[in-house]
Write an enzyme that holds these catalytic residues in place. Structure first.
Site, mmCIF file in Angstrom:
data_model
loop_
_atom_site.group_PDB
_atom_site.id
_atom_site.type_symbol
_atom_site.label_atom_id
_atom_site.label_comp_id
_atom_site.label_asym_id
_atom_site.label_seq_id
_atom_site.Cartn_x
_atom_site.Cartn_y
_atom_site.Cartn_z
ATOM 1 N N LYS A 1 0.853 -1.245 -0.089
ATOM 2 C CA LYS A 1 -0.079 0.284 0.186
ATOM 3 C C LYS A 1 1.063 0.976 -0.004
ATOM 4 C CE LYS A 1 -1.281 -1.641 3.865
ATOM 5 N NZ LYS A 1 -2.138 -2.070 5.113
ATOM 6 N N THR A 56 -6.363 10.205 7.615
ATOM 7 C CA THR A 56 -6.200 8.918 7.490
ATOM 8 C C THR A 56 -6.437 7.950 7.794
ATOM 9 O OG1 THR A 56 -4.076 9.366 6.990
ATOM 10 C CG2 THR A 56 -6.345 9.410 5.377
ATOM 11 N N THR A 88 -7.111 3.632 7.848
ATOM 12 C CA THR A 88 -7.254 3.213 6.334
ATOM 13 C C THR A 88 -7.285 1.909 5.999
ATOM 14 O OG1 THR A 88 -5.182 4.726 5.557
ATOM 15 C CG2 THR A 88 -7.120 5.334 4.883
ATOM 16 N N GLY A 89 -5.254 1.761 6.627
ATOM 17 C CA GLY A 89 -5.061 0.023 6.512
ATOM 18 C C GLY A 89 -5.871 -1.045 6.640
ATOM 19 N N CYS A 90 -6.577 -0.395 8.098
ATOM 20 C CA CYS A 90 -7.327 -1.942 8.820
ATOM 21 C C CYS A 90 -8.363 -1.741 7.587
ATOM 22 C CB CYS A 90 -8.028 -1.299 9.784
ATOM 23 S SG CYS A 90 -6.043 -0.776 11.329
HETATM 24 N N1 LIG Z 1 -4.959 10.481 1.374
HETATM 25 C C1 LIG Z 1 -5.403 9.266 0.785
HETATM 26 N N2 LIG Z 1 -6.299 8.878 -0.497
HETATM 27 C C2 LIG Z 1 -6.866 7.934 -0.870
HETATM 28 N N3 LIG Z 1 -5.935 7.360 -0.422
HETATM 29 C C3 LIG Z 1 -5.690 6.827 0.129
HETATM 30 C C4 LIG Z 1 -5.389 7.938 1.227
HETATM 31 N N4 LIG Z 1 -4.186 7.549 2.359
HETATM 32 C C5 LIG Z 1 -4.356 6.592 1.937
HETATM 33 N N5 LIG Z 1 -5.168 5.293 1.160
HETATM 34 C C6 LIG Z 1 -5.243 4.827 0.657
HETATM 35 O O1 LIG Z 1 -5.713 3.589 1.908
HETATM 36 C C7 LIG Z 1 -5.091 2.043 1.820
HETATM 37 C C8 LIG Z 1 -4.493 2.274 3.058
HETATM 38 O O2 LIG Z 1 -3.095 2.405 2.666
HETATM 39 P P1 LIG Z 1 -2.218 3.029 3.939
HETATM 40 O O3 LIG Z 1 -0.788 2.612 3.478
HETATM 41 O O4 LIG Z 1 -3.122 4.015 4.099
HETATM 42 O O5 LIG Z 1 -2.272 1.905 5.320
HETATM 43 P P2 LIG Z 1 -1.756 1.794 6.540
HETATM 44 O O6 LIG Z 1 -0.218 2.898 6.409
HETATM 45 O O7 LIG Z 1 -1.950 0.873 7.113
HETATM 46 O O8 LIG Z 1 -2.600 3.029 7.137
HETATM 47 P P3 LIG Z 1 -3.344 3.109 8.961
HETATM 48 O O9 LIG Z 1 -1.865 2.497 10.050
HETATM 49 O O10 LIG Z 1 -2.634 4.459 9.377
HETATM 50 O O11 LIG Z 1 -3.826 1.816 9.053
HETATM 51 C C9 LIG Z 1 -4.430 2.219 0.438
HETATM 52 O O12 LIG Z 1 -5.179 1.422 -0.560
HETATM 53 C C10 LIG Z 1 -4.149 3.555 -0.013
HETATM 54 O O13 LIG Z 1 -3.664 3.702 -1.064
HETATM 55 C C1 LIG Z 2 -5.700 -0.946 17.041
HETATM 56 C C2 LIG Z 2 -5.142 -1.113 16.099
HETATM 57 N N1 LIG Z 2 -4.525 -1.288 15.305
HETATM 58 C C3 LIG Z 2 -4.440 -1.140 13.838
HETATM 59 C C4 LIG Z 2 -3.368 0.340 14.118
HETATM 60 C C5 LIG Z 2 -2.857 1.227 12.499
HETATM 61 O O1 LIG Z 2 -3.663 1.587 11.814
HETATM 62 C C6 LIG Z 2 -3.513 1.187 14.799
HETATM 63 N N2 LIG Z 2 -3.407 2.652 14.625
HETATM 64 N N3 LIG Z 2 -4.665 0.896 15.829
HETATM 65 MG MG LIG Z 3 -1.391 -0.334 9.119
#
Ligand SMILES: Nc1ncnc2c1ncn2[C@@H]1O[C@H](COP(=O)(O)OP(=O)(O)OP(=O)(O)O)[C@@H](O)[C@H]1O
Ligand SMILES: Cc1ncc(CO)c(N)n1
Ligand SMILES: [Mg+2]
Length: 539
Positions: free
Chosen positions: A219, A252, A255-257
Site C-alpha cells: 500500500k 486517514t 485506512t489500512g485496517c
Molecule cells: N490520502 C489518501 N487518499 C486516497 N487513498 C489513500 C490515502 N491515504 C491512504 N490511501 C489508501 O488507503 C489504503 C490504505 O493504505 P495506507 O498506506 O494508508 O495503509 P496503512 O499505513 O496501513 O494505514 P493505517 O496504518 O493508518 O491504518 C491504500 O489503498 C491507500 O492507497
Molecule cells: C489497534 C490498532 N490496530 C491497527 C492500527 C494501525 O492503523 C492502529 N493504529 N491501532
Molecule cells: Mg497499517
C-alpha cells in the site's frame, strides 16, 4: 457460562468465485456438524468476517474500523481482541495485551460456533498470539485469510514486538491468501530495505510473495506526496498498479485496517481477489473524500466516517443502504403513456416488473401532474421497499425528497448530479445519462453512483436520441469510473448480446417499452431476466 461440549458444524458454502484462490487445505469441509433449531434459516450464506485485531479507543482503526467497514460493505463481523490500546488522534498512549489463553478462548468461541468465511488479522502483538492463531486456523479452516501485518501506527508508535517478524513471515504468511503491508511494514519485513518509488514497491511485493501468500498488496498511502494514492498488487506473475485519487485530508487514521477488512468483506461475499481489492480501495477513497472536513479530536491524524452517516441531514437517516452496483442488472423505467395504453396503473406495472425479477425501478413520468405523480411514487416506494428493490425518480428531486425515494436519475439537460447530491445527501443513489467519455468523467466528478449509456439501439421511446451502437457503448464504459447500465432499444431479442459484450463495468440493461408496452409486464420481465442471466453465465 455454559460448559456444554462444543458441537461440530458442517456448512455448505454458496457457489462463489472465491474458490479461484482458496487452497485445498482451506476448502476441505471442517469436520463439524451442528444441531440447530433453525437449520434452514442458518443455511443462508451470510457473508461473515472474523477480525483478529486490537481495539483502538479512538474508534478509527483496529477492531472498530474493521467492524464499521464490514457493516458498510454488507458483511457480518465477529471479533477476537488481541490487545487494548489507549489511542487517539495524537498517537498511542498505551498498549495492554490480552492474555494469550484468553485469545485462544475467544477464537474457539467464534470459530467453533459460527460459520466464518474469512479471517482478517490486524494487530498480533506477540509471537504466542501468531502461533495460537495459526493453530486455530488449522483446526477451523476458513475460505480465506487476509493478513494486514500491523507493526507501527502512522503516528510512529510500535504495535507489535519485533520478534513477531519471523513468525509472521514463516508461519502466517504461508497460510495467507493476501498480505497487505504499507511501505514501512514492507521495508521491515525485508530487513530494512528503503522503498521510495513504485518500482521499489513492486520489488518489495515480489520479495514478500516468496514468503508464501497467494497475493501481495503493497500500500502506498504513506508514499511521498503525489496526486495519486498508488498500491501495487502482485499475484506471482503480474504486477498491477492500482491508482486512485489522493484525497487531501488529515483524516486517514485506520485506512489500512479498513482496506484489509473491506477486502475480507468482499471475499466473504464471493469476489475474486483482484475485484475485492479494487472495491476495497474505491471504498477507502470515497470514505476519505466524504470525511475530508470531519473534525474528531485535536491531533494530527483523525478518523473518517465509514458509514457516510455523520454528515447526513435528518431526513436521510434510516432511509438508504449504500448503492449496490448489482442492482443495475435489470433496470426498469416506467412510462405512463404505455401504462395507459394497456390499462395498467403505475403501481401495478411496478409490482409486476418486480415480481418478474426487476432489480431497480425508475419512475419516469413525463406528463403526470405533480400531485398525482407523488401519490403514485409514494405507493411505489412502499412496494419497492417491501421487495428490497431500490426506487429512483427521473429528474424530479422534489418528488424524490417528498416520497423518500432511494435516488434520482438525471439527464444532461437536467440539474447537475453535483447539485442533486447537495440536495439529497450522500446516502442516496444518483444516476446520470451519458453519451460521451467526457460526460462520464463529469458524472464521476459530480459524485454520481452510476451512469446510463445509450441509446444502444434505435428507440421510439425517446425521440431524436442518437444511437451509439456497441462501439459507442464500449468507448463510454471504458472511460467510465462508474458502473454503467445500457439503455435504448433494448429488448428480449438483443439484451443477451449487450451482456455478452463482457464489459466489466457494464452491470445491466435498462428497458422501457420491451416491458411496459406489453400486455403482461411480469412475463416479459421474467423472460428478459432469464435471458440476461444466461448471457451473464456465458461470458
Ligand atoms: N490520502 C489518501 N487518499 C486516497 N487513498 C489513500 C490515502 N491515504 C491512504 N490511501 C489508501 O488507503 C489504503 C490504505 O493504505 P495506507 O498506506 O494508508 O495503509 P496503512 O499505513 O496501513 O494505514 P493505517 O496504518 O493508518 O491504518 C491504500 O489503498 C491507500 O492507497
Ligand atoms: C489497534 C490498532 N490496530 C491497527 C492500527 C494501525 O492503523 C492502529 N493504529 N491501532
Ligand atoms: Mg497499517
Amino acid at each position: 457460562m455454559s460448559s456444554a461440549p462444543l458441537q461440530p458444524i458442517l456448512r455448505p458454502h454458496p457457489p462463489s468465485s472465491i474458490s479461484s484462490f482458496s487452497s485445498p487445505r482451506r476448502t476441505q469441509p471442517s469436520p463439524r456438524a451442528r444441531p440447530c433449531r433453525l437449520a434452514a434459516a442458518r443455511e443462508m450464506p451470510w457473508p461473515h468476517v472474523l477480525t483478529v485485531a486490537g481495539s483502538d479507543s479512538g474508534g478509527g482503526a483496529g477492531i472498530q474500523a474493521d467492524v464499521k467497514a464490514c457493516a458498510a460493505l454488507g458483511a457480518y463481523c465477529s471479533s477476537v481482541i488481541t490487545a487494548v490500546t489507549a489511542q487517539n488522534t495524537a498517537g498511542v498512549q498505551g498498549v495492554h495485551l490480552v492474555p494469550e489463553g484468553f485469545i485462544r478462548k475467544q477464537l474457539n468461541s467464534v470459530l467453533s460456533d459460527m460459520s466464518v468465511d474469512v479471517v482478517k488479522t490486524g494487530m498480533l502483538p506477540s509471537v504466542g498470539i501468531v502461533q495460537i492463531l495459526c493453530e486455530s486456523l488449522r483446526k477451523f479452516p476458513v475460505k480465506a485469510l487476509v493478513v494486514d501485518p500491523v507493526m507501527v501506527s502512522t503516528s510512529g508508535d510500535s504495535l507489535s514486538d519485533p520478534s513477531t517478524l519471523t513468525n509472521y513471515r514463516d508461519e502466517l504468511f504461508a497460510m495467507a491468501d493476501i498480505v497487505t503491508p504499507n511501505v514501512k511494514e514492507a521495508s521491515k519485513l525485508l530487513g530494512g530495505v528503503s522503498l521510495h518509488t513504485v518500482s521499489d514497491m513492486r520489488d518489495a511485493a515480489a520479495s514478500i510473495y516468496k514468503f508464501g501468500p497467494r497475493y501481495v498488496l503493497v500500500k502506498g498511502g504513506d508514499m511521498p506526496d503525489s496526486s495519486e494514492a498508488i498500491d501495487v498488487f502482485y499475484d506471482g506473475k503480474e504486477f498491477i498498479e492500482l491508482r486512485g485519487h489522493r484525497i487531501k485530508t488529515c483524516n486517514t487514521h485506520g485506512t489500512g485496517c479498513t482496506l484489509a477488512s473491506s477486502i475480507a468483506a468482499e471475499l466473504a461475499k464471493g469476489s475474486t481477489m483482484l475485484h475485492a481489492v479494487r472495491v476495497a480501495k474505491n471504498f477507502v477513497e470515497s470514505a476519505l473524500d466524504h470525511s475530508k472536513d470531519l473534525t474528531i479530536g485535536n491531533g494530527p491524524q483523525g478518523p473518517f466516517d465509514h458509514l457516510f452517516r455523520l454528515k447526513c441531514p435528518p431526513y436521510n437517516i434510516g432511509s438508504q443502504q449504500r448503492f449496490n452496483q448489482d442492482s443495475l442488472f435489470l433496470y426498469v423505467v416506467t412510462d405512463s403513456r404505455m401504462n395507459k395504453r394497456w390499462g395498467h396503473s403505475i403501481e401495478d406495472a411496478v409490482k409486476d416488473a418486480i415480481e418478474g425479477g426487476a432489480t431497480i425501478v425508475q419512475l419516469r413520468e413525463k406528463d403526470a401532474e405533480s400531485r398525482e405523480f407523488l401519490k403514485a411514487a409514494k405507493a411505489c416506494v412502499e412496494i419497492c421497499k417491501s421487495s428490497g428493490v431500490p426506487l429512483l425518480i427521473n429528474d424530479r428531486v422534489d418528488i424524490a425528497l417528498a416520497c423518500n425515494a432511494d435516488g434520482v436519475h438525471v439527464g444532461q439537460s437536467d440539474i447537475s448530479a453535483r447539485e442533486v447530491r447537495e440536495l439529497l445527501g450522500p446516502g442516496k443513489i444518483i444516476g446520470v445519462s451519458c453519451k460521451t467519455p467526457a460526460q462520464a468523467e463529469q458524472a464521476w466528478n459530480d459524485g454520481a453512483d452510476y451512469i446510463g449509456c445509450g441509446g444502444v439501439f434505435p428507440t421510439m421511446t425517446k425521440a431524436n436520441n442518437p444511437t451509439l451502437g456497441f462501439e459507442g457503448l464500449k468507448t463510454v464504459c471504458l472511460a467510465s469510473k462508474l458502473p454503467v447500465v445500457a439503455i435504448g432499444g433494448i429488448n428480449t431479442t438483443n439484451a443477451g448480446s449487450v451482456m455478452e459484450l463482457g464489459i466489466p463495468n457494464l452491470k445491466g440493461v435498462a428497458v422501457v417499452s420491451a416491458l411496459f408496452d406489453r400486455e403482461c409486464v411480469m412475463t416479459e420481465t421474467r423472460n428478459l431476466r432469464s435471458i440476461l442471466t444466461s448471457a451473464l453465465c456465458s461470458v
